[in-house]
Design a protein around this motif. Structure first.
Motif, mmCIF file in Angstrom:
data_model
loop_
_atom_site.group_PDB
_atom_site.id
_atom_site.type_symbol
_atom_site.label_atom_id
_atom_site.label_comp_id
_atom_site.label_asym_id
_atom_site.label_seq_id
_atom_site.Cartn_x
_atom_site.Cartn_y
_atom_site.Cartn_z
ATOM 1 N N ALA A 13 0.946 -1.164 -0.008
ATOM 2 C CA ALA A 13 0.006 0.023 -0.085
ATOM 3 C C ALA A 13 0.809 1.199 0.104
ATOM 4 O O ALA A 13 0.404 2.157 -0.579
ATOM 5 N N GLY A 14 1.937 1.379 0.930
ATOM 6 C CA GLY A 14 2.936 2.472 0.705
ATOM 7 C C GLY A 14 3.534 2.682 -0.493
ATOM 8 O O GLY A 14 3.594 3.669 -1.109
ATOM 9 N N PHE A 59 0.824 3.999 -2.599
ATOM 10 C CA PHE A 59 0.772 5.355 -2.201
ATOM 11 C C PHE A 59 1.714 6.316 -3.228
ATOM 12 O O PHE A 59 1.449 7.286 -3.468
ATOM 13 N N LEU A 60 3.000 5.909 -3.084
ATOM 14 C CA LEU A 60 4.057 6.585 -3.860
ATOM 15 C C LEU A 60 4.025 6.738 -5.354
ATOM 16 O O LEU A 60 4.865 7.360 -5.833
ATOM 17 N N GLY A 93 -3.637 1.598 -1.605
ATOM 18 C CA GLY A 93 -2.768 2.925 -1.217
ATOM 19 C C GLY A 93 -3.074 3.894 -2.264
ATOM 20 O O GLY A 93 -2.776 4.929 -2.078
ATOM 21 N N VAL A 127 -5.972 6.044 -1.679
ATOM 22 C CA VAL A 127 -5.719 6.908 -0.670
ATOM 23 C C VAL A 127 -5.200 7.889 -1.123
ATOM 24 O O VAL A 127 -5.180 9.180 -0.919
ATOM 25 N N LYS A 143 -6.079 12.047 -1.215
ATOM 26 C CA LYS A 143 -5.650 13.063 -0.330
ATOM 27 C C LYS A 143 -5.462 14.441 -0.941
ATOM 28 O O LYS A 143 -5.578 15.391 -0.404
ATOM 29 N N PRO A 200 -9.362 17.498 0.236
ATOM 30 C CA PRO A 200 -9.620 17.551 1.383
ATOM 31 C C PRO A 200 -11.107 17.727 1.861
ATOM 32 O O PRO A 200 -11.481 17.631 2.995
ATOM 33 N N PRO A 225 -13.243 13.897 2.804
ATOM 34 C CA PRO A 225 -12.217 12.808 3.355
ATOM 35 C C PRO A 225 -12.594 11.548 3.405
ATOM 36 O O PRO A 225 -11.504 10.627 3.562
ATOM 37 N N TYR A 275 -10.507 8.061 4.053
ATOM 38 C CA TYR A 275 -10.917 7.258 5.171
ATOM 39 C C TYR A 275 -11.302 5.851 4.892
ATOM 40 O O TYR A 275 -10.935 4.996 5.385
ATOM 41 N N ALA A 295 -8.540 3.785 3.411
ATOM 42 C CA ALA A 295 -7.886 3.523 4.689
ATOM 43 C C ALA A 295 -8.259 2.256 5.696
ATOM 44 O O ALA A 295 -7.691 1.535 6.142
ATOM 45 N N THR A 342 -8.201 -1.142 4.704
ATOM 46 C CA THR A 342 -6.824 -1.528 4.807
ATOM 47 C C THR A 342 -6.467 -1.887 6.430
ATOM 48 O O THR A 342 -5.948 -3.094 6.645
ATOM 49 N N PHE A 395 1.396 6.317 5.936
ATOM 50 C CA PHE A 395 0.821 7.378 5.365
ATOM 51 C C PHE A 395 -0.633 7.797 5.821
ATOM 52 O O PHE A 395 -1.017 9.016 5.676
ATOM 53 N N VAL A 396 -1.581 6.895 6.362
ATOM 54 C CA VAL A 396 -2.662 7.044 6.699
ATOM 55 C C VAL A 396 -2.556 7.919 8.114
ATOM 56 O O VAL A 396 -3.260 8.963 8.137
ATOM 57 N N LEU A 425 -1.626 11.590 7.122
ATOM 58 C CA LEU A 425 -3.107 12.306 6.383
ATOM 59 C C LEU A 425 -3.891 12.525 7.477
ATOM 60 O O LEU A 425 -4.296 13.638 7.232
ATOM 61 N N HIS A 485 -5.152 16.187 8.208
ATOM 62 C CA HIS A 485 -6.546 16.433 7.874
ATOM 63 C C HIS A 485 -7.177 17.299 9.101
ATOM 64 O O HIS A 485 -7.831 18.148 9.297
ATOM 65 N N LEU A 526 -5.851 21.061 8.626
ATOM 66 C CA LEU A 526 -7.031 21.718 7.867
ATOM 67 C C LEU A 526 -8.276 22.035 8.645
ATOM 68 O O LEU A 526 -8.855 22.853 8.528
ATOM 69 N N ILE A 532 7.957 8.271 3.276
ATOM 70 C CA ILE A 532 6.558 8.623 3.083
ATOM 71 C C ILE A 532 6.197 9.741 3.776
ATOM 72 O O ILE A 532 5.526 10.762 3.340
ATOM 73 N N GLU A 544 12.391 10.015 -2.866
ATOM 74 C CA GLU A 544 11.388 10.074 -3.749
ATOM 75 C C GLU A 544 11.869 10.776 -5.055
ATOM 76 O O GLU A 544 11.374 9.808 -6.103
#
Lengths: 287, 330
Positions: free
Chosen positions: A229-230, A233-234, A246, A249, A253, A256, A259, A263, A266, A269, B151-152, B155, B159, B163, B254, B269
């Motif tokens: 997932a990481g 994500f990248l 991943g 998510v 992101k 915003p 959400p 969520y 995530a 997962t 990463f969750v 985030l 959030h 935010l 990350i 990265e």
């Protein structure tokens, strides 16, 4: 990511309570039952995603973009009006099966290395132990990143990379288990009775070591889901419209105000990994 | 400082050197399997503005026209003398590129480590003070931490605290608040392992006879914990702490990307994206160096701290593992 130590340590069975509990004993604790249900759902999602959602994971209705969770869209919709639940369900197969691939690579390669090192001993052990030390010295997530970057950004490559980064852990545990078994009296007896090395290896050493290694494999499965997932994500997995958890998510992101895009995948997962870890602990018989 | 210990130390240092050099070779092999050709991809890319003469100079410097083994040897000898090469992207020395961002990552990693230790101590001490029934939640925390993708965590923190509560601004990633939350995101998964080991250690020690004796003498819970139980329980924690260095470096990749910080992680990265191989090679090898050095120190210090292992074993790390297992899975 998180790992080596907990994995190695956690895989050690509690003395006197090896393996699963006696069959026919009481039902597993409620949290384990819940975990097994979650895992069953996840497996079903990955085998037949179409049964669980009638919506298209790739084509969206733009007029319905960024809607919150509702009866029609359980997890809401994304910026293209695609149903997030459908995307999560259809992304399950790739998110989960790639973790499986990673674990298989780790068990097979790492197990073989550990078995050879522990069983043959001597120079082979010294050389292999150094190789394992080297693999452990490179932070596993960093190792996964450079492997996937040299293989190419695909989910299957991310799985291979994750597997490679887990080889050292499996090798280490397998080696110590094999050495432990080799020293035991029944192995000595088997040699004395004229058992060949192959016979002893397959009949005695491997079955005894495998229990601990399998418990570690379950734990590593949860960990691999997180690592993959990481990587997704990248952006090191399959590109969109693939819907690895991943990746979902990561795409979510950027919104915003919505959400649920972060969520929902995530939460799925976390629920999956939590269930895997709980099941692993139950299988080891430590709670 | 007896001769046995010195011999053990010398052997251990020698091993560490071998591991570092081999880690460099492994990294080199992984990176040079790369199907893409860095020369065409990066150097001849008009965006980078290298002239043909520049390209020829870089190709000659790295020996990219030579066989792989020759390249490996030259690269390795440069590494051994501390020369990390030149970034293909910025044309600056890699050591300078890394030096520029090292401080930021060091601050983040140190803060994350502090967070991790603090959380672990809170959880582990909590389990010793709470009645058995109330311990469930605390004991479940580490395994929850280990099930959440890092990463969750990042985030969610952004959030909620940036935010919604407006506690920090995402566009100033180096502010104190932003750094603290980045450290929290990086430290939480690390704290899980520390908490597990420390809790198991305290549980084990508090069942020992000397603990019962101390209790029967009327020693208070806090005094018992701090004066007697903590010391033996913290030895495996030191071992785990040394092993988490690698995890911090990997997690920084990350966390820094999410929080928009410039650091080693975000350097990796961006180097992956631009295929800046000398930078990747250098960062990964340096990560291995850091890991090996920290664990070497832990190994060397361990026999000095713990009288039980003062007679140095032949394979120190294996022995330490056994010790950690005994203490943590009673």
């Amino acid at each position: 990511m998180s790992g080596t130590v907990t994995a190695v340590r956690a895989a050690a069975p509690a003395p006197g309570r090896r393996g699963p509990r006696r069959r026919g004993a009481a039902l597993p604790p409620p949290t384990v039952v819940l975990s097994l249900i979650v895992l069953a759902v996840v497996v079903a999602w990955s085998l037949a995603p179409g049964l669980f959602t009638g919506q298209d994971p790739v084509a969206g209705v733009t007029s319905q973009k960024l809607l919150g969770p509702s009866a029609a869209h359980w997890f809401g919709t994304d910026h293209l009006g695609r149903d997030v639940f459908a995307r999560v369900v259809h992304g399950t197969a790739s998110s989960v099966s790639s973790a499986l691939v990673a674990v298989v690579i780790g068990v097979v390669v790492g197990g073989a290395v550990g078995l050879l090192a522990g069983f043959l001993g001597g120079l082979v052990d010294v050389v292999l132990a150094r190789v394992v030390d080297v693999l452990l010295a490179i932070p596993s997530f960093l190792l996964a990143v450079i492997v996937v970057s040299s293989l190419g950004f695909r989910t299957i490559n991310a799985a291979v990379a994750t597997g490679v980064s887990a080889v050292a852990v499996f090798a280490r545990v397998m080696r110590s288990e094999v050495i432990r078994t080799r020293r035991s009296v029944f192995v000595e007896a088997s040699f004395l009775q004229g058992g060949s090395r192959t016979h002893v290896l397959l009949r005695h050493v491997l079955p005894n070591a495998s229990r601990t290694v399998l418990a570690l494999a379950v734990l590593q499965f949860g960990l691999s889901i997180l690592v993959i997932a990481g990587l997704a994500f990248l952006g090191y997995g399959d590109p969109p419209p693939a819907s690895d958890w991943g990746l979902l998510v990561s795409a979510g992101k950027d919104y915003p105000t919505a959400p649920w895009l972060v969520y929902a995948p995530a939460a799925v997962t976390i629920a999956t990994v939590l269930s895997v870890n709980r099941t692993s602990r139950w299988l080891r018989g430590t709670g | 400082m007896d001769r046995g210990y010195l011999g053990f130390a010398a052997r251990r240092v020698g091993q560490a050197l071998v591991v570092v050099l081999l880690a460099y070779v492994v990294t080199f092999v992984v990176i040079s399997v790369l199907p893409g050709d860095p020369v065409t991809n990066t150097l001849r890319n008009p965006e980078n503005g290298f002239t043909e003469a520049d390209v020829a100079r870089i190709v000659a410097y790295y020996g990219l026209d030579q066989p792989v083994l020759v390249q490996l040897w030259e690269s390795l000898s440069r590494f051994a003398t501390g020369d990390l090469g030149v970034s293909l992207r910025s044309n600056l020395p890699v050591s300078q590129t890394i030096g520029d961002v090292l401080g930021s990552t060091a601050v983040l990693a140190a803060a994350a480590l502090a967070v991790a230790v603090a959380l672990a101590v809170l959880i582990a001490f909590g389990t010793q003070y709470l009645p058995v029934r109330a311990q469930g939640v605390l004991r479940a925390l580490p395994s929850l931490f280990l099930s959440v993708p890092n990463f969750v965590i990042g985030l969610v923190l952004i959030h909620v605290f940036a935010l919604q509560l407006g506690l920090f601004r995402v566009i100033y990633p180096d502010s104190a608040w932003a750094t603290s939350f980045a450290a929290l995101a990086l430290g939480i998964p690390v704290s899980a392992q520390l908490a597990e080991v420390l809790t198991a250690g305290l549980d084990h020690e508090s069942r020992q006879e000397y603990a019962s004796v101390a209790r029967s003498r009327g020693l208070g819970r806090t005094r018992l914990l701090l004066r007697h139980l903590l010391r033996p329980s913290s030895l495996p924690v030191v071992t785990v702490l040394a092993l988490t260095v690698g995890e911090l470096l990997g997690g920084a990749l990350i966390t820094e990307t999410i929080f928009g910080r410039t650091g080693i992680g975000s350097l990796v990265e961006s180097s992956v994206t631009t295929q800046d191989l000398p930078v990747l090679q250098a960062v990964v090898s340096l990560a291995a160096v850091v890991f090996v050095v920290v664990n070497l120190v832990a190994d060397l210090v361990h026999p000095l701290l713990d009288p039980r292992v003062r007679k140095p074993p032949t394979r120190p790390s294996a022995e330490r593992e056994v010790l950690a297992q005994e203490v943590s899975t009673p």
